[in-house]
Design a protein around this motif. Structure first.
Motif, short mmCIF file in Angstrom:
data_model
loop_
_atom_site.label_atom_id
_atom_site.label_comp_id
_atom_site.label_asym_id
_atom_site.label_seq_id
_atom_site.Cartn_x
_atom_site.Cartn_y
_atom_site.Cartn_z
N GLU A 335 0.83 -1.23 0.00
CA GLU A 335 0.00 0.00 0.00
C GLU A 335 0.85 1.26 0.00
N ALA A 336 1.91 1.19 0.89
CA ALA A 336 2.81 2.37 0.95
C ALA A 336 3.48 2.60 -0.40
N ALA A 337 3.87 1.46 -1.02
CA ALA A 337 4.53 1.60 -2.33
C ALA A 337 3.57 2.17 -3.36
N GLU A 338 2.36 1.71 -3.36
CA GLU A 338 1.36 2.24 -4.31
C GLU A 338 1.07 3.70 -4.05
N GLU A 339 0.91 4.02 -2.75
CA GLU A 339 0.66 5.44 -2.42
C GLU A 339 1.84 6.31 -2.82
N GLY A 340 3.08 5.79 -2.53
CA GLY A 340 4.29 6.55 -2.93
C GLY A 340 4.36 6.73 -4.43
N GLY A 341 3.98 5.64 -5.16
CA GLY A 341 3.99 5.76 -6.64
C GLY A 341 3.00 6.79 -7.10
N ASP A 342 1.80 6.80 -6.47
CA ASP A 342 0.82 7.81 -6.86
C ASP A 342 1.32 9.20 -6.56
N GLU A 343 1.96 9.34 -5.40
CA GLU A 343 2.47 10.69 -5.04
C GLU A 343 3.57 11.15 -5.99
N THR A 344 4.48 10.23 -6.30
CA THR A 344 5.57 10.61 -7.25
C THR A 344 5.00 10.98 -8.61
N LYS A 345 3.95 10.19 -9.02
CA LYS A 345 3.31 10.53 -10.29
C LYS A 345 2.68 11.90 -10.24
N GLU A 346 1.96 12.17 -9.10
CA GLU A 346 1.34 13.49 -8.95
C GLU A 346 2.39 14.60 -8.94
N GLU A 347 3.52 14.33 -8.23
CA GLU A 347 4.60 15.34 -8.20
C GLU A 347 5.18 15.57 -9.60
N GLU A 348 5.39 14.48 -10.32
CA GLU A 348 5.92 14.62 -11.69
C GLU A 348 4.96 15.39 -12.57
N GLU A 349 3.63 15.06 -12.41
CA GLU A 349 2.64 15.80 -13.19
C GLU A 349 2.63 17.27 -12.83
N GLY A 350 2.76 17.55 -11.50
CA GLY A 350 2.79 18.97 -11.05
C GLY A 350 4.02 19.69 -11.59
N ASP A 351 5.18 18.99 -11.58
CA ASP A 351 6.42 19.60 -12.12
C ASP A 351 6.28 19.88 -13.61
#
Length: 362
Positions: A335-351
């Protein structure tokens, strides 16, 4: 000369005159008797060479001031003719009059009783201006008061002409004139040197001005060439900037297109991630429900078999608990890995969105 011409013409006429004619023996034409012609010649007396006899005094050419004053006038001057006629009873020739006056050293009368009064009378007939001119020529004073009378001036001139001599107490006019000439020459040389210096200064200033002008012209030419080069450089830079601007405009239009497509893609990705999250959450809920059901069943089984298999179940329970803990930890890590992946994706999209916004602003 006229009498000689008359006599010669008379003799020629006499020679041409008819003579008595003789008849020859044959009774023919008479013959004329020819006579010889005697021409009349006039004997010319030899002129004596003009001679300046030596007098009792000093030669006028040896008296400095008199010689100097004679040098200031020519032989054609009326004063020279006048003085020559008083000294020698003749006006003299223009070529020799001055030389004769310089050689004069006093009257040498052959008959003083007759000749001296005539000379004095000639001097006495002169005007005051004439007397003063002769006095000045002989370097004699004009006189004052009684000495200024005509008789006194005539007497001084006659005394000087009888025995010429240097007037005492007078300055050397030639030396004064030479000094004045030397002074004038020195002044002229000084002025010439001054003019030459000024001319040299002017030429130097002119050369300096020309040099400065040439320098200015050179500087101007240099400045013009420099400005032309700068202008050419600026034009090149402007062309370069225009090219860069054109390139940026193309890139901007490209970015605009990409940003539009990127936004759509980001929205799609966002909706996809949200769907994934919802699906995952739903899956997790179903898994939790299954686990809770399993746990209830296990608890019931455990209660039924507690008494019989307490010892065995204790070991099994511990193993199961460890397995469950490991499964829970593994699930949490997933779950943590999935959440982290979602967050990194969101951060990349924001960047990516920030970069696109910055590019649009540029």
């Amino acid at each position: 000369a006229i009498s000689q011409i008359v006599l010669s013409s008379h003799i020629v006429q006499m020679a041409e005159a008819p003579t008595p004619m003789d008849t020859d023996a044959s009774g023919g034409r008479p013959k004329r008797e020819r006579k010889t012609v005697d021409f009349f010649t006039v004997e010319s007396k030899e002129k004596k060479a003009f001679e300046v006899k030596e007098g009792k005094g000093t030669k006028l050419g040896d008296i400095p001031n008199v010689a100097f004053k004679l040098s200031q006038i020519t032989g054609k001057d009326d004063l020279v003719k006048l003085v020559h006629s008083i000294m020698f009873k003749l006006p003299g020739k223009a070529t020799t009059a001055k030389r004769n006056i310089k050689d004069f050293s006093g009257f040498t009368f052959e008959n003083p009783a007759v000749e001296k009064p005539k000379a004095e009378e000639k001097v006495n007939r002169l005007t005051n201006a004439g007397l003063n001119s002769i006095l000045d020529l002989f370097d004699l004073p004009r006189g004052k008061d009684e000495d200024a009378t005509k008789e006194a001036r005539v007497a001084r001139i006659m005394k000087f002409l009888e025995k010429p001599c240097k007037t005492p107490g007078v300055k050397d006019l030639k030396a004064i004139d030479d000094a004045a000439k030397e002074k004038e020459r020195a002044k002229r040389e000084k002025n010439a040197a001054k003019r030459a210096k000024e001319q040299a200064k002017k030429e130097k200033e002119q050369a300096k001005k020309e040099k400065e002008l040439a320098k200015k012209e050179k500087k101007t030419e240099k400045g013009v060439s420099k400005s032309e080069k700068e202008l050419e450089k600026l034009q090149k830079e402007l062309a370069k900037k225009e090219k860069e601007l054109e390139k940026k405009n193309k890139e901007l239009s490209k970015l605009e297109k990409l940003s539009k497509s990127g936004k759509r893609k980001a929205e799609e990705e966002k909706s996809a991630t949200e769907k994934k999250k919802a699906k995952k959450a739903k899956k997790e809920e179903s898994e939790e429900e299954e686990e809770s059901e399993k746990e209830g069943e296990e608890e019931e089984e455990e209660e039924e078999e507690e008494e019989e298999e307490e010892k065995e179940e204790e070991g099994d329970d511990e193993e199961k608990e460890e397995e469950e803990e490991e499964e829970e930890e593994a699930e949490k890590e997933e779950e943590a890995a999935e959440e982290g992946g979602d967050e990194t994706k969101e951060e990349e999209e924001g960047d990516e969105e920030k970069k696109e916004e910055e590019e649009e602003e540029d």
